[in-house]
Design a protein around this motif. Structure first.
Motif, PDB file in Angstrom:
ATOM      1  N   ARG A  32      92.427  28.076 -49.324  1.00 43.26           N
ATOM      2  CA  ARG A  32      92.740  29.051 -48.273  1.00 43.26           C
ATOM      3  C   ARG A  32      93.020  30.436 -48.862  1.00 43.26           C
ATOM      4  O   ARG A  32      92.471  31.437 -48.398  1.00 43.26           O
ATOM      5  CB  ARG A  32      93.960  28.608 -47.464  1.00 43.26           C
ATOM      6  N   VAL A  33      93.880  30.479 -49.859  1.00 40.18           N
ATOM      7  CA  VAL A  33      94.310  31.788 -50.376  1.00 40.18           C
ATOM      8  C   VAL A  33      93.210  32.493 -51.156  1.00 40.18           C
ATOM      9  O   VAL A  33      93.326  33.684 -51.456  1.00 40.18           O
ATOM     10  CB  VAL A  33      95.584  31.660 -51.242  1.00 40.18           C
ATOM     11  N   SER A  34      92.139  31.778 -51.470  1.00 36.72           N
ATOM     12  CA  SER A  34      91.021  32.412 -52.175  1.00 36.72           C
ATOM     13  C   SER A  34      90.044  33.082 -51.217  1.00 36.72           C
ATOM     14  O   SER A  34      89.061  33.676 -51.656  1.00 36.72           O
ATOM     15  CB  SER A  34      90.286  31.379 -53.040  1.00 36.72           C
ATOM     16  N   HIS A  35      90.314  32.980 -49.913  1.00 38.63           N
ATOM     17  CA  HIS A  35      89.452  33.574 -48.900  1.00 38.63           C
ATOM     18  C   HIS A  35      90.236  34.602 -48.086  1.00 38.63           C
ATOM     19  O   HIS A  35      91.466  34.592 -48.098  1.00 38.63           O
ATOM     20  CB  HIS A  35      88.879  32.484 -47.993  1.00 38.63           C
ATOM     21  N   PRO A  36      89.535  35.507 -47.407  1.00 38.10           N
ATOM     22  CA  PRO A  36      90.228  36.533 -46.617  1.00 38.10           C
ATOM     23  C   PRO A  36      91.250  35.926 -45.672  1.00 38.10           C
ATOM     24  O   PRO A  36      91.003  34.891 -45.037  1.00 38.10           O
ATOM     25  CB  PRO A  36      89.090  37.213 -45.848  1.00 38.10           C
ATOM     26  N   GLU A  43      93.355  27.431 -38.060  1.00 42.66           N
ATOM     27  CA  GLU A  43      93.197  25.995 -38.226  1.00 42.66           C
ATOM     28  C   GLU A  43      91.749  25.659 -38.551  1.00 42.66           C
ATOM     29  O   GLU A  43      90.822  26.170 -37.927  1.00 42.66           O
ATOM     30  CB  GLU A  43      93.618  25.267 -36.942  1.00 42.66           C
ATOM     31  N   VAL A  44      91.564  24.795 -39.533  1.00 41.33           N
ATOM     32  CA  VAL A  44      90.223  24.349 -39.911  1.00 41.33           C
ATOM     33  C   VAL A  44      89.782  23.251 -38.946  1.00 41.33           C
ATOM     34  O   VAL A  44      90.441  22.214 -38.833  1.00 41.33           O
ATOM     35  CB  VAL A  44      90.201  23.827 -41.360  1.00 41.33           C
ATOM     36  N   LYS A  45      88.689  23.488 -38.240  1.00 42.45           N
ATOM     37  CA  LYS A  45      88.159  22.515 -37.291  1.00 42.45           C
ATOM     38  C   LYS A  45      86.648  22.607 -37.274  1.00 42.45           C
ATOM     39  O   LYS A  45      86.088  23.701 -37.352  1.00 42.45           O
ATOM     40  CB  LYS A  45      88.685  22.774 -35.864  1.00 42.45           C
ATOM     41  N   TRP A  46      85.993  21.467 -37.184  1.00 47.30           N
ATOM     42  CA  TRP A  46      84.540  21.455 -37.082  1.00 47.30           C
ATOM     43  C   TRP A  46      84.071  22.350 -35.934  1.00 47.30           C
ATOM     44  O   TRP A  46      83.109  23.100 -36.074  1.00 47.30           O
ATOM     45  CB  TRP A  46      84.051  20.029 -36.885  1.00 47.30           C
ATOM     46  N   SER A  47      84.743  22.263 -34.805  1.00 39.51           N
ATOM     47  CA  SER A  47      84.329  23.034 -33.624  1.00 39.51           C
ATOM     48  C   SER A  47      84.484  24.537 -33.827  1.00 39.51           C
ATOM     49  O   SER A  47      83.895  25.324 -33.087  1.00 39.51           O
ATOM     50  CB  SER A  47      85.116  22.589 -32.391  1.00 39.51           C
ATOM     51  N   LYS A  48      85.267  24.958 -34.814  1.00 40.08           N
ATOM     52  CA  LYS A  48      85.485  26.385 -35.076  1.00 40.08           C
ATOM     53  C   LYS A  48      84.607  26.903 -36.213  1.00 40.08           C
ATOM     54  O   LYS A  48      84.747  28.066 -36.613  1.00 40.08           O
ATOM     55  CB  LYS A  48      86.955  26.639 -35.420  1.00 40.08           C
ATOM     56  N   PHE A  56      84.063  29.035 -46.871  1.00 39.69           N
ATOM     57  CA  PHE A  56      85.440  28.535 -46.881  1.00 39.69           C
ATOM     58  C   PHE A  56      85.468  27.045 -46.534  1.00 39.69           C
ATOM     59  O   PHE A  56      86.082  26.236 -47.244  1.00 39.69           O
ATOM     60  CB  PHE A  56      86.265  29.364 -45.889  1.00 39.69           C
ATOM     61  N   TYR A  57      84.768  26.650 -45.488  1.00 41.60           N
ATOM     62  CA  TYR A  57      84.756  25.252 -45.067  1.00 41.60           C
ATOM     63  C   TYR A  57      84.069  24.352 -46.094  1.00 41.60           C
ATOM     64  O   TYR A  57      84.477  23.208 -46.311  1.00 41.60           O
ATOM     65  CB  TYR A  57      84.071  25.107 -43.709  1.00 41.60           C
ATOM     66  N   LYS A  58      83.032  24.867 -46.746  1.00 37.86           N
ATOM     67  CA  LYS A  58      82.386  24.078 -47.796  1.00 37.86           C
ATOM     68  C   LYS A  58      83.368  23.803 -48.932  1.00 37.86           C
ATOM     69  O   LYS A  58      83.484  22.665 -49.419  1.00 37.86           O
ATOM     70  CB  LYS A  58      81.161  24.822 -48.330  1.00 37.86           C
ATOM     71  N   GLU A  59      84.047  24.839 -49.390  1.00 36.85           N
ATOM     72  CA  GLU A  59      84.996  24.673 -50.489  1.00 36.85           C
ATOM     73  C   GLU A  59      86.153  23.767 -50.070  1.00 36.85           C
ATOM     74  O   GLU A  59      86.651  22.960 -50.873  1.00 36.85           O
ATOM     75  CB  GLU A  59      85.518  26.032 -50.940  1.00 36.85           C
ATOM     76  N   SER A 166      99.040  20.123 -40.849  1.00 35.53           N
ATOM     77  CA  SER A 166      98.557  19.111 -41.798  1.00 35.53           C
ATOM     78  C   SER A 166      97.195  19.496 -42.341  1.00 35.53           C
ATOM     79  O   SER A 166      96.196  19.479 -41.622  1.00 35.53           O
ATOM     80  CB  SER A 166      98.463  17.737 -41.119  1.00 35.53           C
ATOM     81  N   GLU A 167      97.155  19.819 -43.626  1.00 34.25           N
ATOM     82  CA  GLU A 167      95.876  20.139 -44.258  1.00 34.25           C
ATOM     83  C   GLU A 167      94.939  18.925 -44.242  1.00 34.25           C
ATOM     84  O   GLU A 167      93.728  19.050 -44.046  1.00 34.25           O
ATOM     85  CB  GLU A 167      96.094  20.601 -45.706  1.00 34.25           C
ATOM     86  N   LEU A 168      95.501  17.722 -44.421  1.00 34.48           N
ATOM     87  CA  LEU A 168      94.664  16.529 -44.486  1.00 34.48           C
ATOM     88  C   LEU A 168      94.020  16.206 -43.138  1.00 34.48           C
ATOM     89  O   LEU A 168      92.871  15.764 -43.087  1.00 34.48           O
ATOM     90  CB  LEU A 168      95.479  15.337 -44.984  1.00 34.48           C
ATOM     91  N   ILE A 169      94.746  16.403 -42.052  1.00 27.99           N
ATOM     92  CA  ILE A 169      94.154  16.155 -40.741  1.00 27.99           C
ATOM     93  C   ILE A 169      93.052  17.168 -40.465  1.00 27.99           C
ATOM     94  O   ILE A 169      92.002  16.835 -39.898  1.00 27.99           O
ATOM     95  CB  ILE A 169      95.227  16.166 -39.633  1.00 27.99           C
ATOM     96  N   GLN A 170      93.240  18.403 -40.891  1.00 30.23           N
ATOM     97  CA  GLN A 170      92.203  19.420 -40.717  1.00 30.23           C
ATOM     98  C   GLN A 170      90.976  19.091 -41.565  1.00 30.23           C
ATOM     99  O   GLN A 170      89.826  19.238 -41.117  1.00 30.23           O
ATOM    100  CB  GLN A 170      92.755  20.801 -41.069  1.00 30.23           C
ATOM    101  N   LEU A 171      91.200  18.623 -42.770  1.00 33.30           N
ATOM    102  CA  LEU A 171      90.097  18.194 -43.626  1.00 33.30           C
ATOM    103  C   LEU A 171      89.341  17.043 -42.976  1.00 33.30           C
ATOM    104  O   LEU A 171      88.101  17.020 -42.960  1.00 33.30           O
ATOM    105  CB  LEU A 171      90.649  17.774 -44.992  1.00 33.30           C
ATOM    106  N   ASN A 172      90.085  16.088 -42.430  1.00 34.07           N
ATOM    107  CA  ASN A 172      89.464  14.946 -41.764  1.00 34.07           C
ATOM    108  C   ASN A 172      88.590  15.392 -40.596  1.00 34.07           C
ATOM    109  O   ASN A 172      87.532  14.802 -40.333  1.00 34.07           O
ATOM    110  CB  ASN A 172      90.555  13.988 -41.273  1.00 34.07           C
ATOM    111  N   ASP A 173      89.003  16.446 -39.895  1.00 33.33           N
ATOM    112  CA  ASP A 173      88.224  16.944 -38.762  1.00 33.33           C
ATOM    113  C   ASP A 173      86.828  17.389 -39.205  1.00 33.33           C
ATOM    114  O   ASP A 173      85.854  17.186 -38.482  1.00 33.33           O
ATOM    115  CB  ASP A 173      88.966  18.105 -38.088  1.00 33.33           C
ATOM    116  N   LEU A 174      86.732  17.986 -40.385  1.00 35.46           N
ATOM    117  CA  LEU A 174      85.412  18.381 -40.893  1.00 35.46           C
ATOM    118  C   LEU A 174      84.543  17.168 -41.184  1.00 35.46           C
ATOM    119  O   LEU A 174      83.332  17.180 -40.916  1.00 35.46           O
ATOM    120  CB  LEU A 174      85.558  19.222 -42.168  1.00 35.46           C
ATOM    121  N   LEU A 175      85.145  16.111 -41.719  1.00 39.15           N
ATOM    122  CA  LEU A 175      84.371  14.923 -42.074  1.00 39.15           C
ATOM    123  C   LEU A 175      83.872  14.189 -40.830  1.00 39.15           C
ATOM    124  O   LEU A 175      82.699  13.822 -40.754  1.00 39.15           O
ATOM    125  CB  LEU A 175      85.212  13.989 -42.948  1.00 39.15           C
TER     126      LEU A 175
END
Length: 203
Positions: A32-36, A43-48, A56-59, A166-175
């Protein structure tokens, strides 16, 4: 994932030994902090997913695969065809009951039977509006596993958690979003979502 008009619904989860939870979440925050700031604070979400957050989402997703390669995390999921659902006949016409049954099957077959003999299990479910306490599933799961020879009562707590915290729940949303996109083929899907799905699928 895919609660709308698409045919296939995907539920899934990331399993992480407690000793690795903090370090994986730290790695996700470091991405997160490596991006603007205006991109990385949302929030990281597939729908967003958009062109602006594609890298950012790839990394962010790479953190999971790097952790998985070191044995620090695993992913498991179930995919269901919503055209087969009949909530009126089987769930007192309540889709929430049906969804809880699907969560139960995921936790029973993909979590409890896999790790119940060797681990105590805490489950954090992405918070959703529900009249039911998710921890009501815990004694049923433990008794079901006991009848099948796993007598450790492995599920210790099942609770909702705000995905924004929760970073992990947000990560799970991408998967699960990627799996949903792969199952629900659409000609109108945006190019950046196809690229993100290809990246995650290839990893």
């Amino acid at each position: 994932s895919c609660h709308g008009g698409e045919h296939f619904l995907v539920i899934g989860g990331i399993a992480v030994p407690f000793a690795h939870v903090s370090s994986i979440e730290e790695r996700l925050r470091a991405v997160r902090v490596s991006h603007p700031k205006h991109l990385a604070e949302s929030e990281v979400k597939w729908s967003k997913s958009s062109k602006a957050v594609l890298n950012f989402y790839k990394e962010y997703s790479n953190v999971f695969f790097d952790a998985a390669a070191k044995g620090e995390a695993k992913f498991t999921s179930l995919c269901m065809d919503k055209r087969t659902f009949n909530h009126k006949a089987y769930n007192d016409n309540d889709p929430d009951i049906g969804f809880n049954k699907m969560v139960y099957q995921l936790l029973l077959h993909k979590v409890g039977k896999v790790w119940g003999d060797t681990h105590r299990i805490t489950v954090k479910l992405d918070h959703r509006t529900s009249k039911d306490d998710p921890d009501e599933l815990r004694p049923m799961l433990n008794q079901h596993l006991r009848r099948q020879g796993i007598e450790t009562f492995p599920f210790k707590r099942i609770e909702f958690k705000d995905s924004k915290k929760s970073e992990l729940i947000q990560l799970n949303d991408l998967l699960i979003g990627t799996l949903g996109a792969n199952y629900n083929k659409r000609d109108d899907r945006a190019a950046h979502k196809l690229e993100l799905a290809d990246h995650i699928t290839s990893r």
